[in-house]
Design a protein around this motif. Sequence first.
Motif, PDB file in Angstrom:
ATOM      1  N   ARG A 168      -9.212  -5.917   7.030  1.00 34.89           N
ATOM      2  CA  ARG A 168      -9.522  -4.491   7.159  1.00 34.89           C
ATOM      3  C   ARG A 168      -8.525  -3.787   8.073  1.00 34.89           C
ATOM      4  O   ARG A 168      -8.100  -2.664   7.799  1.00 34.89           O
ATOM      5  CB  ARG A 168     -10.944  -4.312   7.682  1.00 34.89           C
ATOM      6  N   PRO A 173     -14.459   1.313   6.088  1.00 32.94           N
ATOM      7  CA  PRO A 173     -13.555   0.788   5.050  1.00 32.94           C
ATOM      8  C   PRO A 173     -13.764   1.434   3.692  1.00 32.94           C
ATOM      9  O   PRO A 173     -14.885   1.710   3.271  1.00 32.94           O
ATOM     10  CB  PRO A 173     -13.892  -0.708   5.018  1.00 32.94           C
ATOM     11  N   LYS A 174     -12.644   1.640   3.006  1.00 36.73           N
ATOM     12  CA  LYS A 174     -12.664   2.173   1.651  1.00 36.73           C
ATOM     13  C   LYS A 174     -12.686   1.057   0.628  1.00 36.73           C
ATOM     14  O   LYS A 174     -13.302   1.175  -0.422  1.00 36.73           O
ATOM     15  CB  LYS A 174     -11.423   3.051   1.452  1.00 36.73           C
ATOM     16  N   TYR A 175     -11.991  -0.046   0.925  1.00 35.00           N
ATOM     17  CA  TYR A 175     -11.829  -1.136  -0.033  1.00 35.00           C
ATOM     18  C   TYR A 175     -12.771  -2.314   0.242  1.00 35.00           C
ATOM     19  O   TYR A 175     -13.603  -2.659  -0.590  1.00 35.00           O
ATOM     20  CB  TYR A 175     -10.384  -1.637  -0.025  1.00 35.00           C
ATOM     21  N   ARG A 196     -15.711  -3.645   1.664  1.00 36.37           N
ATOM     22  CA  ARG A 196     -16.958  -3.108   2.187  1.00 36.37           C
ATOM     23  C   ARG A 196     -18.024  -4.188   2.319  1.00 36.37           C
ATOM     24  O   ARG A 196     -18.030  -5.176   1.584  1.00 36.37           O
ATOM     25  CB  ARG A 196     -17.463  -1.993   1.261  1.00 36.37           C
ATOM     26  N   ASP A 228     -12.405   0.255  -4.977  1.00 36.10           N
ATOM     27  CA  ASP A 228     -11.774   1.495  -4.556  1.00 36.10           C
ATOM     28  C   ASP A 228     -12.879   2.527  -4.393  1.00 36.10           C
ATOM     29  O   ASP A 228     -13.332   3.122  -5.370  1.00 36.10           O
ATOM     30  CB  ASP A 228     -10.744   1.958  -5.580  1.00 36.10           C
ATOM     31  N   LYS A 261       0.870  -1.176   0.000  1.00 39.04           N
ATOM     32  CA  LYS A 261       0.000   0.000   0.000  1.00 39.04           C
ATOM     33  C   LYS A 261       0.904   1.222   0.000  1.00 39.04           C
ATOM     34  O   LYS A 261       1.706   1.410   0.923  1.00 39.04           O
ATOM     35  CB  LYS A 261      -0.913   0.004   1.227  1.00 39.04           C
ATOM     36  N   GLU A 272      -6.941  -0.979   5.615  1.00 37.21           N
ATOM     37  CA  GLU A 272      -7.764   0.229   5.649  1.00 37.21           C
ATOM     38  C   GLU A 272      -7.136   1.312   6.522  1.00 37.21           C
ATOM     39  O   GLU A 272      -6.557   1.019   7.574  1.00 37.21           O
ATOM     40  CB  GLU A 272      -9.163  -0.097   6.190  1.00 37.21           C
ATOM     41  N   ASP A 273      -7.289   2.565   6.103  1.00 46.11           N
ATOM     42  CA  ASP A 273      -6.875   3.681   6.950  1.00 46.11           C
ATOM     43  C   ASP A 273      -7.756   3.750   8.189  1.00 46.11           C
ATOM     44  O   ASP A 273      -7.275   4.043   9.284  1.00 46.11           O
ATOM     45  CB  ASP A 273      -6.973   5.001   6.173  1.00 46.11           C
ATOM     46  N   PRO A 287     -10.493   1.119   9.636  1.00 45.15           N
ATOM     47  CA  PRO A 287     -11.218  -0.150   9.482  1.00 45.15           C
ATOM     48  C   PRO A 287     -12.716  -0.058   9.766  1.00 45.15           C
ATOM     49  O   PRO A 287     -13.492  -0.851   9.238  1.00 45.15           O
ATOM     50  CB  PRO A 287     -10.523  -1.069  10.490  1.00 45.15           C
TER      51      PRO A 287
END
Length: 230
Positions: A202, A212-214, A216, A227, A148, A206-207, A209
Amino acid sequence: MTDRILVIDDDSSVRLSLRQVFERENKEVTVADSGTSAIQLLERYIFDLIILDVIMDDMDGFYVVNLIRKKGIYTPVLFLSGQLEEQSKILAITLGGDDYITKPFSLEMLTTKANALIRRNKDYNMESKKELVCGELRLSLSDFTLRKNGKQILLTSKELALIKFLMENQNQVFTKEQLYVNVWQNSIVDDNTIMVYMKRIRDKIEDNPKHPKYLRTAWGLGYIFKDEVR
């Protein structure tokens, strides 16, 4: 799939001209007026080609290409420059650029070089299948490492198998049953196991968790990997 081009130039007339010429070729064009804004875009989105001016106010194009290569972003870069010196061209290629065109240039020559770089990169990716990409995440298929923003994320073998399956099937909703069959090779579903692995992944990718951005949750259905632009 539509080719995506990022044009980075602090001259608004150049940005407008290039947007118009490439949109006439049915390409999707994003523009940035500085190296800083371009890097932010490249950390979030995937492009098929970067067209990069050498001289800009905040940072020069040489610094930009050097920085993104260190971050593991290998999108082809076509430099634009008013500098005719041979040393400038050598530096551009040495730092990770793929081609170089000097101003003033014909739009026909520019589009020819751009299309050649896009085609060559796509052919290479098809042959090598080097990595799976989603936003800031890159999964190498040569050594099976997940990174990442260039930083490696350590995964267990089962976490790796799960995220590989999800990245190969982005934007698709999978039920717990489907995940268990495809990743665990088992038709008897253990809901708790799925939930534990989703939380582990996550926590690692994830920035935030909890948001979540990714990875989900598709409520009432299962999970989807994408994304998510926020």
